[in-house]
Write a protein that holds these residues in place. Sequence first.
Motif, short mmCIF file in Angstrom:
data_model
loop_
_atom_site.label_atom_id
_atom_site.label_comp_id
_atom_site.label_asym_id
_atom_site.label_seq_id
_atom_site.Cartn_x
_atom_site.Cartn_y
_atom_site.Cartn_z
N LYS A 17 37.78 45.39 49.09
CA LYS A 17 37.76 43.93 49.15
C LYS A 17 39.09 43.33 48.71
CE LYS A 17 33.53 44.00 50.46
NZ LYS A 17 32.37 43.30 50.13
N GLN A 18 39.29 42.07 49.09
CA GLN A 18 40.46 41.31 48.68
C GLN A 18 40.07 40.44 47.49
OE1 GLN A 18 42.91 39.56 51.79
NE2 GLN A 18 41.62 40.58 53.29
N CYS A 19 40.82 40.58 46.40
CA CYS A 19 40.49 39.91 45.15
C CYS A 19 41.60 38.96 44.72
CB CYS A 19 40.27 40.93 44.04
SG CYS A 19 38.94 42.11 44.39
N LEU A 20 41.19 37.85 44.12
CA LEU A 20 42.10 36.83 43.61
C LEU A 20 41.86 36.71 42.12
CD1 LEU A 20 44.15 34.53 44.16
CD2 LEU A 20 42.19 33.04 44.64
N ASP A 21 42.92 36.93 41.33
CA ASP A 21 42.84 36.88 39.87
C ASP A 21 43.64 35.67 39.40
OD1 ASP A 21 42.68 37.42 37.15
OD2 ASP A 21 43.81 39.30 37.25
N PHE A 60 38.41 35.99 40.38
CA PHE A 60 38.26 36.02 38.93
C PHE A 60 38.92 34.78 38.38
CE2 PHE A 60 38.66 40.48 40.31
CZ PHE A 60 37.43 40.96 39.90
N LEU A 61 38.22 34.06 37.54
CA LEU A 61 38.70 32.79 37.00
C LEU A 61 38.52 32.82 35.48
CD1 LEU A 61 39.47 29.79 37.16
CD2 LEU A 61 37.14 29.30 37.87
N TYR A 73 33.75 35.21 39.52
CA TYR A 73 33.55 35.44 38.09
C TYR A 73 34.23 34.31 37.34
CZ TYR A 73 34.27 37.29 33.42
OH TYR A 73 34.29 37.44 32.06
N VAL A 74 33.50 33.68 36.41
CA VAL A 74 34.04 32.57 35.64
C VAL A 74 33.84 32.86 34.15
CG1 VAL A 74 33.97 30.08 35.22
CG2 VAL A 74 33.44 30.97 37.50
N GLU A 75 34.94 32.86 33.40
CA GLU A 75 34.89 33.07 31.95
C GLU A 75 35.20 31.74 31.27
OE1 GLU A 75 37.23 35.95 28.90
OE2 GLU A 75 36.47 36.87 30.74
N THR A 76 34.33 31.34 30.35
CA THR A 76 34.44 30.02 29.72
C THR A 76 34.16 30.12 28.22
OG1 THR A 76 32.08 29.55 29.98
CG2 THR A 76 33.54 28.90 31.81
#
Length: 185
Positions: free
Chosen positions: A47-51, A119-120, A149-152
């Motif tokens: 897959k193509q992933c964006l970080d 990924f956020l 994916y969201v990290e808060t």
Amino acid sequence: MKNKLRIIGGDWRSRQLSFVDAPGLRPTPARVRETLFNWLQYEIFGKQCLDLYAGSGALGFEAASRGAKSVVQVESNALACRSLKDNAIALSADDRIKVVQSDVLRYLEGEATAFDVAFLDPPFGLNLVIQTCRLLEDNGWLAKHAKIYVETERHFDFSGMPENWRQLKSKSAGEVGYHLFERIE
């Protein structure tokens, strides 16, 4: 082991990476990464992933280690970008990992490519989550059924998130909340 992180799975398992000490930069802890990549175990390979807000690169390098076809890491801090590039070269992965030095919001205003996984993990306390999620959705950065994916902060109000995103998983560890969404068309 200050300013070092260990890749926990895949081809580069146990490889150690260095990262810079920068304000707001907090690598996703190993136990959170392990849970996240268990959630995504069938969603990464090929897959193509964006970080976004890549920082130490922990999420992007972990995805590449587990077989992501490509990873784009976007980070505004020049020293962090240098470290990301150095780590990609050290892993012989500079052909699969692209580092972009840019403000994330400005980057997301540019020409979009649809990613399978995003990924956020923005710095806490700057109110960047909702705005970033809206730009991902509204500007065409996500493939159909993309995972986000969201990290808060632990107690985060998700009011204003894209209406076609469905939350699949959610956990917390200490003061961190981490969440997995799926884009539904």
